[in-house]
Design an enzyme around this catalytic site. Sequence first.
Site, PDB file in Angstrom:
ATOM      1  N   ALA A   1       0.839  -1.202   0.000  1.00 47.63           N
ATOM      2  CA  ALA A   1       0.000   0.000   0.000  1.00 47.63           C
ATOM      3  C   ALA A   1       0.873   1.250   0.000  1.00 47.63           C
ATOM      4  CB  ALA A   1      -0.903  -0.008   1.222  1.00 47.63           C
TER       5      ALA A   1
ATOM      6  N   GLY B   1       0.825  -5.940   0.460  1.00 47.57           N
ATOM      7  CA  GLY B   1      -0.164  -5.956  -0.606  1.00 47.57           C
ATOM      8  C   GLY B   1       0.442  -6.320  -1.951  1.00 47.57           C
TER       9      GLY B   1
ATOM     10  N   GLU C   1       0.473  -9.982  -1.940  1.00 50.04           N
ATOM     11  CA  GLU C   1      -0.922 -10.440  -2.043  1.00 50.04           C
ATOM     12  C   GLU C   1      -1.415 -10.324  -3.489  1.00 50.04           C
ATOM     13  OE1 GLU C   1      -2.303  -7.958   1.387  1.00 50.04           O
ATOM     14  OE2 GLU C   1      -3.251  -9.831   1.999  1.00 50.04           O
TER      15      GLU C   1
ATOM     16  N   GLU D   1       3.006  -7.057   7.508  1.00 48.23           N
ATOM     17  CA  GLU D   1       1.944  -6.279   8.178  1.00 48.23           C
ATOM     18  C   GLU D   1       2.014  -6.355   9.698  1.00 48.23           C
ATOM     19  OE1 GLU D   1       1.652  -8.008   5.459  1.00 48.23           O
ATOM     20  OE2 GLU D   1       0.378  -6.952   4.036  1.00 48.23           O
TER      21      GLU D   1
END
Length: 696
Positions: free
Chosen positions: A62, A103, A106, A126
């Site tokens: 992010a 992310g 992911e 995270e």
Amino acid sequence: MPSTDYAVRGAVAAITFNNPPMNTMAHAMRVALLERLEQAFADPAVRAVVLIGAGRAFCTGAEIREFNSPLSVAPPNLRELIALIEAAGKPVIAAIHGFAMGGGLELAMGCHYRVAAPAAQLALPEVKLGILPGAGGTQRLPRALGAERALGMIVSGNPVEAKSVAGTALVDTVVEGDLLEGAILFAEALLAKGQPLRRLRDMAANVADPAFFARERLRIAGAHRGYPAPVRCVDAVEAAVRLPFDEGVKVERRCFDELIAGQESKALRHAFFGERAVAKIPGMPENTRARDIRSAAIVGAGTMGGGIAMAFANAGIPVKLLEAKPEALARGLAAIRGNYSATVARGKLAQAEMDRRMERISTALAYADLRDADIVVEAVFEDLQVKKQVFAALDGVMKADAILATNTSTLDVNDIAASTSRPQAVVGTHFFSPANVMRLLEIVRGAKTSNETLASVMKLAKTLGKTGVVSGVCDGFIGNRMVERYLQQAFFLLDEGAQPQQVDRALQDWGMAMGPFAMSDLAGNDIGWHIRKRRALQSPDFAYSKIPDRLCELGRFGQKTSLGFYKYDAGSRTPLPDPVVTKLIEDYRAEAGIAPRAIADSEIVERCIFALANEGARVLEEGIALRAVDIDIVYLAGYGFPRYRGGPMFFADAAGLAAVLGAMGKYRNGYHGECWEAAPLLVKLAAEGKTFSGES
Ligand code: NAD
């Protein structure tokens, strides 16, 4: 502005996304990527898609600047993008180089296949922000790697190298040489074989040992007391094994929502952003030149001088050590060698690397030999006259643009600067012991320290792998000035009825890396003793417990004498309660006429931590610290303050300043209540319903 590049080669479309430096998935990046994906999926000539990052990384997740803003969730959000890729009827291959983090990983796991450069780093970090992956990472990684390895990655947040997971469903194959070329060949081979799409969501997540999760939950809960994210990671990964994918995703989401709203993740985010914020100095002109420091010199090869020399040598900077006498120089050098050798013996450093580092350290007996160093750090005895002589001598020989730094922990940097003809080049560099290990570097800005000097030392901190925080000039600077109030309370607690082991345990249970008495024994109780003697002359009103002085009168200086607040077995650093100390404390209470009382752990924590925050308020108000967050970072980087509590000022803000003031009011009526006079800034902010961090 983020951009994409789109190129079709044969039946394969390559989408290169570009958002320097790390291709974070900012909102504009997601919009651009969505457009390209739709284009590729709609084009009948395209039968496979390669996703690749431009520049230094695949994608690190992010966009930090969009954190807490509506943009972070504006459509298409990351989960929608991943779902679209995963559901596509054409194979999508992620081509990973540099980093695929959070992310970014992911997103890659939403693709049907992954190829990677051998040294690419893959991580779901995270947990370091007190949360867990929230876009399916906890569900797809166990399916790709097995629950055991996946949990290890998710709970630690640490990266794995692509080549170490090659051949698993996480990295199908590594590509030596041109990554895009390799990825296109991989795609073509898939098409040629007519291989079906492989979706991680459709695979099973397995665990070999049925007792695995129960065992790990217990172990992880024990290792991370007071800090919920790691245990929630276990819950989410277990859900990946036990539940269908969509149900597992719901568990992940529930854990994510709970964690992101929790105080611990707020504190960890505060720490993360704080570490970046302290590097920026308000009012520093944009064009200030931060010089590169390529060579260093150190005066004094004692405990600190030796450690500082190692910090330079470890960072690849050649350093010259000066002492007045050859014996002292030999002793200092032997200590450094011994220190490195111990690390080599523990297998943490290669002999060849130790040799390289030792080669960077040379010695001198004459000031003239230091002349060419870009910076000289003085680390002689804590005596103003001695330091002034050293600075006068340095002023006489050092090249015109050298930085003259002092490692003093208590003396006035302005006085020291005044003994030179170039106070603009003088600055404090307050390293913490052991200087080659501790991350904190307080950078003390004198009244005449130039912006260029300050900026250069801030840059040096980074080169040395330290967290530099600017402090103004005062006795003890930010950290030690505040810790004195913390210790004052810890000592009073002994007077009133607590034992050192109770105080230490209460604060350790709360999250401190070490309790105040174990810390004092480690640092050397004689240091505080000297400070108290000096303080007795300078500020006779500053109240102290007599207990630590009595220990020192017995020569109980701590670990170095095997006796302090605790006793230590030969060669051991484990603090053992000592009946002699218990007796000494009891005798003191009897003598002072204090009737001991039982003290709750909650009182211990509140008094020690609020005492820090109250002094922190003064430090802030006087402009010694630039912002409240600077104080917090000093405590996180240098004093073992629990990161998930954000630092003393953040903790006080979170408790509510009015509540802090209320608690202090209660203690004002207690033992040595005069110490609880509230800092004016605290009173003002509490009355206005504000916070320290809001204020700065
Ligand atoms: P130390 O006694 O271990 O070392 C001081 C060294 O300086 C000795 O080797 C001595 O021979 C040498 N020295 C003294 N006068 C000299 C001179 N005129 N020229 C050259 N060398 C000289 O002390 P230390 O613990 O390393 O502390 C050094 C400085 O660092 C002090 O200002 C201290 O306050 C500060 N400091 C200490 C700590 C700590 O935990 N020990 C932490 C932060 C800062």
